[in-house]
Design an enzyme around this catalytic site. Structure first.
Site, mmCIF file in Angstrom:
data_model
loop_
_atom_site.group_PDB
_atom_site.id
_atom_site.type_symbol
_atom_site.label_atom_id
_atom_site.label_comp_id
_atom_site.label_asym_id
_atom_site.label_seq_id
_atom_site.Cartn_x
_atom_site.Cartn_y
_atom_site.Cartn_z
ATOM 1 C CB SER A 25 4.184 -2.136 35.533
ATOM 2 O OG SER A 25 5.588 -2.339 36.027
ATOM 3 C CG HIS B 277 10.673 -4.128 37.120
ATOM 4 N ND1 HIS B 277 9.659 -4.300 36.764
ATOM 5 C CD2 HIS B 277 11.004 -2.754 37.175
ATOM 6 C CE1 HIS B 277 8.918 -3.115 36.682
ATOM 7 N NE2 HIS B 277 9.767 -2.170 36.914
ATOM 8 C CD GLN C 224 7.175 8.764 37.717
ATOM 9 O OE1 GLN C 224 8.127 8.690 38.528
ATOM 10 N NE2 GLN C 224 7.253 7.887 36.801
ATOM 11 C CE LYS D 72 8.537 -0.515 29.307
ATOM 12 N NZ LYS D 72 7.837 0.846 29.401
#
Ligand code: PAF
Length: 262
Positions: free
Chosen positions: A184, A35, A59, A147
Protein backbone atom coordinates in the site's frame (compact mmCIF):
# COMPACT_ATOMS: atom_id res chain seq x y z
CA UNK A 1 -21.30 -8.01 0.01
CA UNK A 2 -22.71 -6.81 3.30
CA UNK A 3 -20.90 -3.82 4.78
CA UNK A 4 -21.60 -3.96 8.52
CA UNK A 5 -22.30 -0.53 9.97
CA UNK A 6 -21.20 -1.44 13.49
CA UNK A 7 -19.22 -4.23 15.11
CA UNK A 8 -22.20 -5.03 17.33
CA UNK A 9 -24.34 -5.67 14.22
CA UNK A 10 -21.68 -7.94 12.79
CA UNK A 11 -21.27 -9.84 16.08
CA UNK A 12 -25.03 -10.46 16.27
CA UNK A 13 -24.96 -11.81 12.70
CA UNK A 14 -21.87 -13.95 13.43
CA UNK A 15 -23.84 -15.80 16.13
CA UNK A 16 -26.34 -16.93 13.50
CA UNK A 17 -23.65 -18.51 11.28
CA UNK A 18 -22.97 -22.22 11.67
CA UNK A 19 -22.02 -25.16 9.47
CA UNK A 20 -19.93 -23.06 7.11
CA UNK A 21 -16.23 -22.38 6.87
CA UNK A 22 -15.18 -18.76 7.32
CA UNK A 23 -12.04 -17.10 5.97
CA UNK A 24 -10.78 -13.79 7.37
CA UNK A 25 -8.48 -11.41 5.52
CA UNK A 26 -7.47 -8.58 7.86
CA UNK A 27 -6.27 -5.42 6.06
CA UNK A 28 -5.62 -1.75 6.63
CA UNK A 29 -7.21 -0.90 3.27
CA UNK A 30 -5.53 0.80 0.26
CA UNK A 31 -5.97 -2.58 -1.38
CA UNK A 32 -3.78 -3.75 -4.26
CA UNK A 33 -3.26 -6.98 -6.19
CA UNK A 34 -1.31 -8.50 -3.30
CA UNK A 35 -4.47 -8.22 -1.16
CA UNK A 36 -6.54 -9.43 -4.10
CA UNK A 37 -4.62 -12.73 -4.11
CA UNK A 38 -5.41 -13.27 -0.39
CA UNK A 39 -9.11 -12.59 -0.93
CA UNK A 40 -9.28 -14.81 -4.00
CA UNK A 41 -7.68 -17.64 -2.07
CA UNK A 42 -10.09 -17.25 0.82
CA UNK A 43 -13.07 -17.13 -1.55
CA UNK A 44 -11.80 -20.36 -3.19
CA UNK A 45 -11.15 -22.18 0.08
CA UNK A 46 -13.96 -21.03 2.38
CA UNK A 47 -17.75 -20.87 2.24
CA UNK A 48 -17.74 -17.26 3.46
CA UNK A 49 -15.04 -14.62 3.32
CA UNK A 50 -14.88 -11.70 5.74
CA UNK A 51 -12.69 -8.66 5.05
CA UNK A 52 -11.67 -6.25 7.76
CA UNK A 53 -10.52 -2.78 6.90
CA UNK A 54 -9.04 -0.94 9.85
CA UNK A 55 -6.05 1.38 9.92
CA UNK A 56 -4.76 0.29 13.29
CA UNK A 57 -3.24 3.28 15.13
CA UNK A 58 -1.49 1.19 17.79
CA UNK A 59 0.90 -0.36 15.29
CA UNK A 60 2.24 3.00 14.08
CA UNK A 61 5.19 4.30 16.06
CA UNK A 62 5.16 7.57 14.11
CA UNK A 63 2.08 9.83 13.81
CA UNK A 64 3.28 11.18 10.44
CA UNK A 65 3.36 7.63 9.04
CA UNK A 66 -0.18 7.03 10.36
CA UNK A 67 -1.60 10.22 8.84
CA UNK A 68 0.18 9.58 5.51
CA UNK A 69 -1.19 6.02 5.31
CA UNK A 70 -3.20 5.85 2.04
CA UNK A 71 -6.94 5.45 2.44
CA UNK A 72 -9.59 4.93 -0.27
CA UNK A 73 -12.50 2.94 1.18
CA UNK A 74 -14.82 3.42 -1.84
CA UNK A 75 -12.28 1.87 -4.27
CA UNK A 76 -11.52 -0.86 -1.72
CA UNK A 77 -15.21 -1.77 -1.45
CA UNK A 78 -15.54 -2.00 -5.25
CA UNK A 79 -12.60 -4.38 -5.40
CA UNK A 80 -13.93 -6.59 -2.59
CA UNK A 81 -17.39 -6.80 -4.13
CA UNK A 82 -16.00 -7.88 -7.52
CA UNK A 83 -13.83 -10.58 -5.93
CA UNK A 84 -16.87 -12.07 -4.19
CA UNK A 85 -16.11 -11.19 -0.56
CA UNK A 86 -19.25 -11.77 1.53
CA UNK A 87 -18.82 -9.47 4.53
CA UNK A 88 -16.88 -6.31 5.24
CA UNK A 89 -16.28 -4.90 8.70
CA UNK A 90 -14.80 -1.41 9.00
CA UNK A 91 -14.64 -0.79 12.74
CA UNK A 92 -13.67 2.54 14.22
CA UNK A 93 -10.97 3.01 16.85
CA UNK A 94 -13.40 3.18 19.81
CA UNK A 95 -15.07 -0.06 18.75
CA UNK A 96 -11.76 -1.92 18.54
CA UNK A 97 -10.24 -0.32 21.63
CA UNK A 98 -13.05 0.10 24.21
CA UNK A 99 -10.28 -0.47 26.78
CA UNK A 100 -8.18 2.41 25.33
CA UNK A 101 -5.46 -0.22 24.66
CA UNK A 102 -4.95 -1.04 28.34
CA UNK A 103 -4.86 -4.70 27.38
CA UNK A 104 -2.35 -5.69 24.76
CA UNK A 105 -0.39 -8.66 23.49
CA UNK A 106 3.32 -8.34 24.25
CA UNK A 107 5.63 -10.92 22.70
CA UNK A 108 9.04 -10.74 24.35
CA UNK A 109 11.41 -12.33 21.82
CA UNK A 110 11.20 -12.04 18.05
CA UNK A 111 9.06 -8.88 18.18
CA UNK A 112 12.09 -6.88 19.40
CA UNK A 113 14.23 -7.82 16.38
CA UNK A 114 14.32 -6.66 12.74
CA UNK A 115 11.29 -4.37 12.18
CA UNK A 116 10.52 -4.44 15.90
CA UNK A 117 13.95 -2.97 16.72
CA UNK A 118 13.19 0.03 14.49
CA UNK A 119 9.49 0.44 15.29
CA UNK A 120 9.03 0.18 19.07
CA UNK A 121 5.64 -1.26 20.03
CA UNK A 122 4.73 -2.05 16.42
CA UNK A 123 4.19 -5.77 16.93
CA UNK A 124 2.27 -5.27 20.20
CA UNK A 125 -0.19 -3.25 18.11
CA UNK A 126 -0.31 -5.81 15.30
CA UNK A 127 -0.75 -8.85 17.57
CA UNK A 128 -3.36 -7.10 19.71
CA UNK A 129 -5.52 -6.05 16.78
CA UNK A 130 -5.19 -9.42 15.06
CA UNK A 131 -6.23 -11.22 18.26
CA UNK A 132 -9.26 -8.92 18.54
CA UNK A 133 -10.22 -9.49 14.89
CA UNK A 134 -9.86 -13.26 15.29
CA UNK A 135 -12.15 -13.13 18.33
CA UNK A 136 -14.68 -10.95 16.52
CA UNK A 137 -14.84 -13.05 13.35
CA UNK A 138 -13.99 -16.53 14.70
CA UNK A 139 -12.73 -17.67 11.30
CA UNK A 140 -11.58 -21.18 10.40
CA UNK A 141 -8.73 -19.70 8.36
CA UNK A 142 -6.96 -16.33 8.40
CA UNK A 143 -4.87 -15.21 5.44
CA UNK A 144 -1.64 -13.16 5.69
CA UNK A 145 0.94 -12.19 3.09
CA UNK A 146 4.52 -13.44 3.37
CA UNK A 147 5.86 -10.00 2.47
CA UNK A 148 5.51 -9.21 6.17
CA UNK A 149 7.45 -12.34 7.07
CA UNK A 150 8.16 -11.35 10.67
CA UNK A 151 4.50 -10.37 11.18
CA UNK A 152 3.33 -13.67 9.71
CA UNK A 153 5.69 -15.65 11.95
CA UNK A 154 4.61 -13.79 15.08
CA UNK A 155 0.91 -14.21 14.29
CA UNK A 156 1.33 -17.94 13.64
CA UNK A 157 3.29 -18.23 16.93
CA UNK A 158 0.63 -16.31 18.86
CA UNK A 159 -2.12 -18.54 17.46
CA UNK A 160 -0.19 -21.59 18.59
CA UNK A 161 0.82 -20.15 22.00
CA UNK A 162 -2.74 -19.05 22.86
CA UNK A 163 -4.41 -22.19 21.42
CA UNK A 164 -6.56 -20.13 19.07
CA UNK A 165 -8.83 -22.33 16.93
CA UNK A 166 -7.82 -20.92 13.56
CA UNK A 167 -5.51 -21.97 10.75
CA UNK A 168 -3.06 -19.26 9.69
CA UNK A 169 -2.56 -19.40 5.92
CA UNK A 170 0.67 -17.80 4.66
CA UNK A 171 0.31 -16.44 1.10
CA UNK A 172 3.00 -15.84 -1.50
CA UNK A 173 4.41 -12.36 -2.13
CA UNK A 174 2.90 -10.71 -5.20
CA UNK A 175 5.35 -8.55 -7.17
CA UNK A 176 5.19 -5.84 -9.83
CA UNK A 177 6.79 -6.73 -13.19
CA UNK A 178 10.10 -5.19 -12.12
CA UNK A 179 10.14 -7.32 -8.94
CA UNK A 180 9.04 -4.73 -6.35
CA UNK A 181 6.77 -6.38 -3.79
CA UNK A 182 3.27 -4.89 -3.88
CA UNK A 183 2.53 -2.67 -0.91
CA UNK A 184 0.00 0.00 0.00
CA UNK A 185 2.95 2.31 0.62
CA UNK A 186 4.20 2.10 -3.00
CA UNK A 187 1.69 4.77 -4.09
CA UNK A 188 3.56 7.27 -1.93
CA UNK A 189 6.74 6.90 -4.04
CA UNK A 190 7.55 9.60 -6.61
CA UNK A 191 8.33 8.38 -10.17
CA UNK A 192 12.03 8.58 -9.47
CA UNK A 193 11.71 6.78 -6.12
CA UNK A 194 9.51 4.12 -7.72
CA UNK A 195 12.29 3.38 -10.28
CA UNK A 196 14.86 3.26 -7.51
CA UNK A 197 12.70 0.92 -5.39
CA UNK A 198 13.06 -2.02 -7.80
CA UNK A 199 16.71 -2.27 -6.74
CA UNK A 200 15.57 -3.64 -3.36
CA UNK A 201 14.46 -7.14 -4.48
CA UNK A 202 17.21 -7.20 -7.11
CA UNK A 203 19.97 -6.69 -4.55
CA UNK A 204 18.40 -9.11 -2.06
CA UNK A 205 18.32 -11.81 -4.75
CA UNK A 206 21.98 -11.36 -5.73
CA UNK A 207 23.24 -13.90 -3.22
CA UNK A 208 25.68 -11.44 -1.63
CA UNK A 209 27.13 -11.62 1.87
CA UNK A 210 25.09 -9.55 4.34
CA UNK A 211 27.67 -6.73 4.61
CA UNK A 212 27.94 -6.46 0.85
CA UNK A 213 24.14 -6.49 0.46
CA UNK A 214 23.93 -3.67 3.02
CA UNK A 215 26.56 -1.67 1.08
CA UNK A 216 24.83 -2.23 -2.25
CA UNK A 217 21.47 -1.12 -0.82
CA UNK A 218 23.08 2.10 0.44
CA UNK A 219 24.79 2.60 -2.91
CA UNK A 220 21.38 2.28 -4.59
CA UNK A 221 20.22 5.25 -2.49
CA UNK A 222 18.33 3.50 0.33
CA UNK A 223 18.70 4.27 3.97
CA UNK A 224 18.92 0.77 5.43
CA UNK A 225 17.11 -0.15 8.65
CA UNK A 226 18.38 -3.73 8.45
CA UNK A 227 19.22 -6.58 6.13
CA UNK A 228 19.49 -9.94 7.84
CA UNK A 229 18.90 -13.66 7.41
CA UNK A 230 16.23 -15.45 9.42
CA UNK A 231 14.69 -18.90 9.03
CA UNK A 232 15.96 -19.31 5.46
CA UNK A 233 14.76 -15.88 4.37
CA UNK A 234 16.77 -12.71 3.71
CA UNK A 235 14.75 -9.89 5.28
CA UNK A 236 15.26 -6.18 4.71
CA UNK A 237 13.66 -2.86 5.55
CA UNK A 238 14.83 0.31 3.83
CA UNK A 239 13.66 3.88 3.50
CA UNK A 240 13.45 6.13 0.46
CA UNK A 241 12.59 9.62 1.62
CA UNK A 242 9.85 9.06 4.20
CA UNK A 243 8.57 5.83 2.64
CA UNK A 244 9.57 2.60 4.36
CA UNK A 245 9.71 -0.58 2.28
CA UNK A 246 10.15 -4.16 3.46
CA UNK A 247 10.81 -7.31 1.49
CA UNK A 248 12.20 -10.81 1.87
CA UNK A 249 13.52 -13.50 -0.46
CA UNK A 250 15.10 -16.94 0.10
CA UNK A 251 18.63 -16.68 1.59
CA UNK A 252 21.52 -17.44 -0.83
CA UNK A 253 21.78 -20.95 0.71
CA UNK A 254 18.05 -21.51 0.22
CA UNK A 255 18.28 -20.23 -3.35
CA UNK A 256 21.03 -22.77 -4.11
CA UNK A 257 18.98 -25.52 -2.52
CA UNK A 258 15.94 -24.61 -4.58
CA UNK A 259 18.09 -24.44 -7.73
CA UNK A 260 19.57 -27.92 -7.08
CA UNK A 261 16.15 -29.45 -6.48
CA UNK A 262 14.85 -28.16 -9.85
O1 PAF B 1 -0.55 -6.40 7.42
C1 PAF B 1 -1.41 -5.55 7.73
O2 PAF B 1 -2.03 -4.93 6.86
C2 PAF B 1 -1.67 -5.24 9.20
O3 PAF B 1 -0.51 -5.32 9.94
C3 PAF B 1 -2.78 -6.12 9.80
C4 PAF B 1 -2.39 -7.59 9.81
C5 PAF B 1 -4.08 -5.94 9.00
C6 PAF B 1 -3.06 -5.69 11.25
O4 PAF B 1 -3.45 -4.36 11.31
Amino acid sequence: MIVWPTLANWQAHRETLSDCSIGLVPTMGALHDGHRSLFERSVRECDLTVASLFVNPTQFDDDRDLSAYPCDPATDQDMLATIGVDHLIMPNVDEIYPDAYRYRVNETGLSGRFCGAHRPGHFDGVLTVVLKLLNLVQPDRAYFGLKDYQQMTLIADMVSALFLPVQVVPCEIIREVDGLAMSSRNVRLSHEQRDQASALPRILMQGLGLDEAHKQLEKAGFSVDYVDDFQGRRLAAVRIGDVRLIDNVPTPAQQEDLHERR
